[in-house]
Every structure is written in C-alpha cells, then in structure tokens.
Scaffold this active site. Sequence first.
Site, PDB file in Angstrom:
ATOM      1  CB  SER A 164      -0.860  -0.005   1.270  1.00  0.00           C
ATOM      2  OG  SER A 164      -1.428   1.278   1.498  1.00  0.00           O
ATOM      3  CE1 TYR A 177      -4.701  -1.993   4.910  1.00  0.00           C
ATOM      4  CE2 TYR A 177      -3.590   0.091   4.564  1.00  0.00           C
ATOM      5  CZ  TYR A 177      -4.179  -1.044   4.051  1.00  0.00           C
ATOM      6  OH  TYR A 177      -4.240  -1.247   2.693  1.00  0.00           O
TER       7      TYR A 177
HETATM    8  P1  NAD Z   1     -11.260  -6.037  -0.510  1.00  0.00           P
HETATM    9  O1  NAD Z   1     -11.837  -5.890   0.845  1.00  0.00           O
HETATM   10  O2  NAD Z   1     -12.143  -5.879  -1.695  1.00  0.00           O
HETATM   11  O3  NAD Z   1     -10.501  -7.418  -0.651  1.00  0.00           O
HETATM   12  C1  NAD Z   1      -9.768  -7.985   0.390  1.00  0.00           C
HETATM   13  C2  NAD Z   1      -9.837  -9.487   0.232  1.00  0.00           C
HETATM   14  O4  NAD Z   1      -9.034 -10.113   1.260  1.00  0.00           O
HETATM   15  C3  NAD Z   1     -11.261 -10.025   0.378  1.00  0.00           C
HETATM   16  O5  NAD Z   1     -11.475 -11.026  -0.594  1.00  0.00           O
HETATM   17  C4  NAD Z   1     -11.244 -10.617   1.773  1.00  0.00           C
HETATM   18  O6  NAD Z   1     -12.195 -11.630   1.976  1.00  0.00           O
HETATM   19  C5  NAD Z   1      -9.837 -11.159   1.801  1.00  0.00           C
HETATM   20  N1  NAD Z   1      -9.398 -11.550   3.143  1.00  0.00           N
HETATM   21  C6  NAD Z   1      -9.518 -10.851   4.293  1.00  0.00           C
HETATM   22  N2  NAD Z   1      -9.053 -11.583   5.313  1.00  0.00           N
HETATM   23  C7  NAD Z   1      -8.621 -12.759   4.799  1.00  0.00           C
HETATM   24  C8  NAD Z   1      -8.037 -13.925   5.335  1.00  0.00           C
HETATM   25  N3  NAD Z   1      -7.791 -14.034   6.657  1.00  0.00           N
HETATM   26  N4  NAD Z   1      -7.707 -14.939   4.492  1.00  0.00           N
HETATM   27  C9  NAD Z   1      -7.954 -14.857   3.177  1.00  0.00           C
HETATM   28  N5  NAD Z   1      -8.507 -13.781   2.605  1.00  0.00           N
HETATM   29  C10 NAD Z   1      -8.837 -12.749   3.414  1.00  0.00           C
HETATM   30  O7  NAD Z   1     -10.086  -4.963  -0.561  1.00  0.00           O
HETATM   31  P2  NAD Z   1      -8.989  -4.661  -1.690  1.00  0.00           P
HETATM   32  O8  NAD Z   1      -8.926  -3.198  -1.813  1.00  0.00           O
HETATM   33  O9  NAD Z   1      -9.213  -5.489  -2.903  1.00  0.00           O
HETATM   34  O10 NAD Z   1      -7.673  -5.124  -0.926  1.00  0.00           O
HETATM   35  C11 NAD Z   1      -6.735  -6.048  -1.470  1.00  0.00           C
HETATM   36  C12 NAD Z   1      -5.345  -5.690  -0.986  1.00  0.00           C
HETATM   37  O11 NAD Z   1      -4.972  -4.415  -1.516  1.00  0.00           O
HETATM   38  C13 NAD Z   1      -5.234  -5.568   0.535  1.00  0.00           C
HETATM   39  O12 NAD Z   1      -4.005  -6.122   0.971  1.00  0.00           O
HETATM   40  C14 NAD Z   1      -5.236  -4.069   0.766  1.00  0.00           C
HETATM   41  O13 NAD Z   1      -4.571  -3.700   1.947  1.00  0.00           O
HETATM   42  C15 NAD Z   1      -4.486  -3.590  -0.485  1.00  0.00           C
HETATM   43  N6  NAD Z   1      -4.710  -2.186  -0.803  1.00  0.00           N
HETATM   44  C16 NAD Z   1      -5.924  -1.720  -1.232  1.00  0.00           C
HETATM   45  C17 NAD Z   1      -6.055  -0.371  -1.525  1.00  0.00           C
HETATM   46  C18 NAD Z   1      -7.343   0.213  -2.014  1.00  0.00           C
HETATM   47  O14 NAD Z   1      -7.398   1.453  -2.178  1.00  0.00           O
HETATM   48  N7  NAD Z   1      -8.381  -0.559  -2.277  1.00  0.00           N
HETATM   49  C19 NAD Z   1      -4.966   0.497  -1.384  1.00  0.00           C
HETATM   50  C20 NAD Z   1      -3.762  -0.015  -0.936  1.00  0.00           C
HETATM   51  C21 NAD Z   1      -3.642  -1.362  -0.659  1.00  0.00           C
END
Ligand code: NAD
Length: 279
Positions: A164, A177
């Site tokens: 991130s 986080y």
């Molecule tokens: P999201 O909530 O849509 O997806 C997260 C996924 O992780 C979901 O499928 C959830 O069920 C899964 N998950 C959570 N706990 C879990 C576990 N214990 N075991 C297996 N799966 C698990 O969110 P996203 O935005 O798609 O996030 C994906 C990654 O991207 C994350 O690591 C997040 O920190 C990172 N991220 C997202 C953003 C953003 O702006 N969306 C920015 C920076 C980083």
Amino acid sequence: MAGTADDKAPAPNAQLLRGQKALVTGANSGIGLATAIALGRAGADVVVNYVAGADEAEKVVEQIKAHGVRAYAHQADVSDEDQVVAMVAQMVEDFGTIDIMVANAGLQRDAPLTDMTLAHWQKVIDVNLTGQFLCAREAAKEFMRRGVVEEVSRSAGKIICMSSVHQVIPWSGHVNYASSKGGVGMLMQTLAQELAPQRIRVNAIAPGAIRTPINYDAWSTPEAEADLLRLIPYKRVGDPEDIANAAVAMASDLLDYVVGSTLYVDGGMTLFPGFATGG
Ligand code: NAD
C-alpha cells in the site's frame, strides 16, 4: 467490477503467462478478483483463494475458465498456518506446481490509538503481515524444489506482495494497518535478498486509492471522492484493473530483472501532493 476487467485488457499480452500456475489470496473481491482474472487472461491457471464468500469465488473461477485456462476456488484463512500449508500442497497436487504467488488478502480495523483494542491490532497484523509471510514461505519451498523451467519462465518463481502507499505514508487512526504495510515492505525486501540467488523474484505492488469495498466510504459519494482527489495528482481514483495489469507485468518475464522493488500504482499519491502549490 469483474465485468470490466476484459475491457481494459492489453491484447498483445494475452499469453504472457502461458503455462504458469498462479495463486491469488483474497481473490473474490476488489484487487484480488481483478488480478486473478487478469492472470487467467494472460494464460495462467489460477487458484482463487477466499476466506468467506464462496459464491463470489465461484463466479471468479468461471470468468477465469472462460479464457481457456484451469481455475478452482480454495477456502483458507491466510493467517492460519495449517490452512496455508494445505492450500499450497493442494495446488501442487492439482496443478503440479506454483509459479506465481500474489499475497493480496488484507483488511482494515480502524480506530484512534487510544480506542484500538489489542484484538484489532493483532487481527490486522495476522492477516496483512503474517499471512504474507506464510504464503511466501510455502510458495518459496515449492519454487526451490522445482527450480527454473526455462520453457515456462526465466525465474524459479515470483512472489508479489500487495502492499500500500501506507508502506511509506503514515496514517492517523490506522496504526495497525500502516504498521502491517510498513512491515510488508521490509518482509518483501528481506525475502528478495534471501531468495534472489535461487532465481526467485520477490516484489511488491503498492496501490494508492483503488475503488474496492475496503475503502468504500472514501469514494462512494461525490463529496468523499472530491476530498480523496486532493491527494491524487493524476486526478482519478484507481480501478482494480490498474493493479491487476501491474501484477501481470510484475509476474511476467518482461520484468525478469526487477527484484526487491515496490511498484507504486497510485496516480502520484506518494509525490507529496500537498507541496504541489509550493512549500
Ligand atoms: P477487498 O476488501 O475488496 O478485498 C480484500 C480481500 O481479502 C477479500 O477477498 C477478503 O475476503 C480477503 N481476506 C480478508 N481476510 C482474509 C483472510 N484471513 N484470508 C484470506 N482472505 C482474506 O479490498 P482490496 O482493496 O481489494 O484489498 C486487497 C489488498 O490491496 C489488501 O491487501 C489491501 O490492503 C491492499 N490495498 C488496497 C487499496 C485500495 O485502495 N483498495 C490500497 C492499498 C492497498
């Protein structure tokens, strides 16, 4: 969101990952979902990991299979050692091996420091950091056992850590986080240094603000989006496909000499936008 993935496909790369086997954690939502589909479109067989939401996972599997590759869904909690070990072992049994691990699963449990419970601190560290450690370890064991297969890839395996911008940007009210993602940065660099001699490439992708359920409140109203855009020099909120396309490139031999890097895919969010009009 899933329906738009194909529209943004870079056609010349259609078979960039042909014959490779990929596992994407947290692949039934957001960035993981788009990445799993993009890897399948690029020719990889894909394991769609999920912890809850089997129906969504099955829909992703169907979309991947439409590209003529194999896919199946596997339920596992990435913070549970036994479940991660079993998931990778099952994949090796079903697909023969693993070439690409996308350690993407993550979550937030936000609170000001004085309100943050130990349980919320621990949950985020367990999933976001320990989960990536476990997934990387199990993938690396198989990469080392198998070694390089030249017809498949110049590398023995690729680990992509979903980090991130909060790997480097402090974030009030989100200390669990931000600490987890700062940890992911050092996890990635240390593993990259340790595993590079075995021809294993470890890198990170650091998304900025991407439209997914994790940050729904930050973009779901015009007021929230306008506020968010103040932090993004490129003046658009990212789509999951922006990250998925980066993951395909990072996993492919096009970037074979990229080892231990963090690719920021953030519309310039890490460029200190507050200084754009002078300091
Ligand atoms: P999201 O909530 O849509 O997806 C997260 C996924 O992780 C979901 O499928 C959830 O069920 C899964 N998950 C959570 N706990 C879990 C576990 N214990 N075991 C297996 N799966 C698990 O969110 P996203 O935005 O798609 O996030 C994906 C990654 O991207 C994350 O690591 C997040 O920190 C990172 N991220 C997202 C953003 C953003 O702006 N969306 C920015 C920076 C980083």
